[in-house]
Scaffold this active site. Structure first.
Site, PDB file in Angstrom:
ATOM      1  N   GLU A 186      17.946 -67.647  94.166  1.00  0.00           N
ATOM      2  CA  GLU A 186      17.309 -68.891  94.154  1.00  0.00           C
ATOM      3  C   GLU A 186      16.189 -68.781  93.550  1.00  0.00           C
ATOM      4  O   GLU A 186      15.413 -67.658  93.265  1.00  0.00           O
ATOM      5  CB  GLU A 186      17.169 -69.505  95.407  1.00  0.00           C
ATOM      6  CG  GLU A 186      15.689 -69.064  96.002  1.00  0.00           C
ATOM      7  CD  GLU A 186      15.679 -67.632  96.675  1.00  0.00           C
ATOM      8  OE1 GLU A 186      17.003 -67.281  97.314  1.00  0.00           O
ATOM      9  OE2 GLU A 186      14.725 -67.076  96.518  1.00  0.00           O
ATOM     10  N   LYS A 219       8.992 -58.303  87.933  1.00  0.00           N
ATOM     11  CA  LYS A 219      10.224 -58.718  88.661  1.00  0.00           C
ATOM     12  C   LYS A 219      11.524 -57.943  88.247  1.00  0.00           C
ATOM     13  O   LYS A 219      12.348 -57.838  89.074  1.00  0.00           O
ATOM     14  CB  LYS A 219      10.449 -60.287  88.615  1.00  0.00           C
ATOM     15  CG  LYS A 219       9.206 -61.168  89.332  1.00  0.00           C
ATOM     16  CD  LYS A 219       9.742 -62.505  89.580  1.00  0.00           C
ATOM     17  CE  LYS A 219       8.903 -63.422  90.546  1.00  0.00           C
ATOM     18  NZ  LYS A 219       7.440 -63.585  89.818  1.00  0.00           N
ATOM     19  N   SER A 257       0.263 -58.051  86.789  1.00  0.00           N
ATOM     20  CA  SER A 257       1.578 -58.251  87.299  1.00  0.00           C
ATOM     21  C   SER A 257       2.184 -58.650  86.134  1.00  0.00           C
ATOM     22  O   SER A 257       3.582 -58.779  86.055  1.00  0.00           O
ATOM     23  CB  SER A 257       1.670 -58.911  88.387  1.00  0.00           C
ATOM     24  OG  SER A 257       0.971 -60.312  88.273  1.00  0.00           O
TER      25      SER A 257
HETATM   26  C1  LIG Z   1       6.461 -63.867  90.603  1.00  0.00           C
HETATM   27  C2  LIG Z   1       5.148 -63.253  89.892  1.00  0.00           C
HETATM   28  C3  LIG Z   1       4.225 -63.060  90.878  1.00  0.00           C
HETATM   29  C4  LIG Z   1       4.167 -63.317  92.406  1.00  0.00           C
HETATM   30  O1  LIG Z   1       5.223 -62.722  93.115  1.00  0.00           O
HETATM   31  P1  LIG Z   1       4.978 -61.370  94.118  1.00  0.00           P
HETATM   32  O2  LIG Z   1       6.218 -61.105  94.833  1.00  0.00           O
HETATM   33  O3  LIG Z   1       3.962 -61.870  94.935  1.00  0.00           O
HETATM   34  O4  LIG Z   1       4.495 -60.270  93.119  1.00  0.00           O
HETATM   35  C5  LIG Z   1       3.032 -62.490  90.413  1.00  0.00           C
HETATM   36  N1  LIG Z   1       2.960 -62.325  89.130  1.00  0.00           N
HETATM   37  C6  LIG Z   1       3.878 -62.510  88.023  1.00  0.00           C
HETATM   38  C7  LIG Z   1       3.477 -62.503  86.816  1.00  0.00           C
HETATM   39  C8  LIG Z   1       4.889 -63.195  88.699  1.00  0.00           C
HETATM   40  O5  LIG Z   1       6.095 -63.511  87.748  1.00  0.00           O
END
Ligand SMILES: *Cc1c(COP(=O)(O)O)cnc(C)c1O
Length: 396
Positions: free
Chosen positions: A113, A91, A382
């Site tokens: 938000e 993010k 992610s």
């Molecule tokens: C917020 C988050 C997501 C989901 O958000 P996307 O916008 O779909 O990427 C996925 N993995 C992690 C670790 C997150 O913090």
């Protein structure tokens, strides 16, 4: 590239657009102009890339998951390590991009938000780094559930504004943030945390996250030889930003098969789910037209997932389009399957993944038997799982 969506008006097929109060139309147009000129400006891009390098810690590694690959005994699996980013997830890539744009536009006040608090923390982090005011709207129900993230944001100097209306969760916080924006457009920039919202946000967020796919392309060729492309790309989808970030640079490469894994919660056939693409219907949320979870009365249904970051009743409009055009395959993964994914990666690779990421890992059970030796799977890791240890221990 031949794929060139969105259209000028912000559509991906019939999805996207700008469904906002009239007063915000000129504001979005100003943003679009500023973004276009910034993205074309080499100095802006260099600032953004320098920060990603120096502050976020990019490029993140592309790690060969050798034990996980051996476990399935078919294709070779690589992990794109967004868990190694500063703050522990992808993010921050987007938060840095948007704050640079805010600064270029002369806006000194940032609003956002947050539901689970992860986007709030990324935004508060970027604001601290730039010394700008940061106000984060958050439902009181979410504040209760995510106390630690509230404390993180406050420690980083952000003001967390409690939202008491409606279900006291993300969509109510979103309404408050939009209300604030309407009132304070002169000096305020609204940072959206996923590939959602009115045009140009989905496009802008995608482009700030495409660094994930661009690096993957280069790193895979370094590891496997010039011209090598992945055969399969896997990513979890909440709003869809990490997924579109890794998918986008490969959209024109027809041999690359892409899979987005969404949260089924207790099951896509129950009302405790976040499987928007599997069971959703078109509707407007957060300023754009996409698939949504509705209840019997046609109201937006609250989503459920064990992972806070996938617990969202909508989906970015580009994913709605990519599903309808069959370029990307989307599948639902339950809480239980995701928990198995957490254990698998922890035990075999020494990497505790975020619960969101675990949805993509869980899909390997289905995908891997269909793959062949010599093929390559890249899974977007992610985020890291430290933040989820409470939930994980409770579940086990
Ligand atoms: C917020 C988050 C997501 C989901 O958000 P996307 O916008 O779909 O990427 C996925 N993995 C992690 C670790 C997150 O913090």
């Amino acid at each position: 590239m031949t794929y060139n969506l969105p259209t000028k008006k912000g559509y991906f097929g019939s999805f996207g657009g700008k469904f906002v109060p009239e007063i915000l139309i000129p504001v979005l147009e100003e943003l679009e102009k500023a973004y276009d000129s910034a993205w074309k400006d080499e100095a802006f891009r260099n600032d953004y890339l320098d920060l990603l390098d120096d502050y976020v810690g990019r490029p993140t590694k592309l790690t060969h998951a050798n034990r996980l690959s051996e476990y399935y005994g078919k294709a070779k699996i690589y992990l794109k390590r967004e868990d190694l980013c500063h703050t522990g997830a992808h993010k921050i890539n987007n938060a840095i991009g948007q704050i640079l744009l805010a600064r270029r536009m002369g806006k000194q006040r940032i609003i956002a938000e947050t539901g689970a608090g992860q986007h709030g923390v990324a935004t508060a982090t970027a604001c601290a780094k730039f010394g700008v005011d940061c106000i984060v709207y958050m439902g009181t129900e979410d504040m209760e559930r995510q106390k630690l993230n509230v404390e993180r944001m406050q420690l980083l100097g952000a003001e967390v504004r409690p939202v008491e209306s409606g279900s006291k969760t993300l969509k109510d916080a979103t309404n408050e943030a939009i209300r604030d924006w309407v009132t304070n457009v002169e000096d305020t920039f609204y940072i959206i945390g996923s590939a959602v919202g009115p045009h140009p946000y989905p496009m802008m967020v995608r482009n700030f996250q495409r660094i994930i796919g661009d690096e993957t392309r280069r790193q895979l060729m370094e590891a496997e030889g010039e011209g090598t492309l992945p055969d399969y790309l896997l990513a979890c989808v909440g709003g869809g930003s990490n997924a579109i970030g890794i998918f986008y640079p490969f959209i024109d490469d027809e041999s690359v098969r892409m899979y987005g894994l969404e949260a089924a919660g207790l099951g896509a056939d129950t009302d405790q789910t976040a499987a928007t693409l599997t069971i959703g219907r078109p509707g407007v949320l957060h300023g754009s037209l996409s698939y949504l979870l509705h209840n019997k009365e046609g109201q937006i249904q609250l989503a459920h997932s064990i992972s806070a970051g996938l617990d969202y009743p909508g989906i970015g409009p580009e994913h709605a389009y990519l599903q309808d055009s069959a370029r990307v395959t989307y599948a639902p993964i339950t809480d239980e399957q995701a928990m198995e994914g957490v254990k698998l990666l922890s035990e075999l690779e020494g990497i505790i993944p975020a619960l969101e990421t675990a949805h993509a890992i869980a899909y390997l059970e289905e995908l891997m038997p269909r793959t062949r030796e010599g093929e390559i799977v890249v899974l977007n890791c992610s985020g890291r799982g430290d933040k989820d240890m409470g939930t994980i221990s409770e579940y086990i």
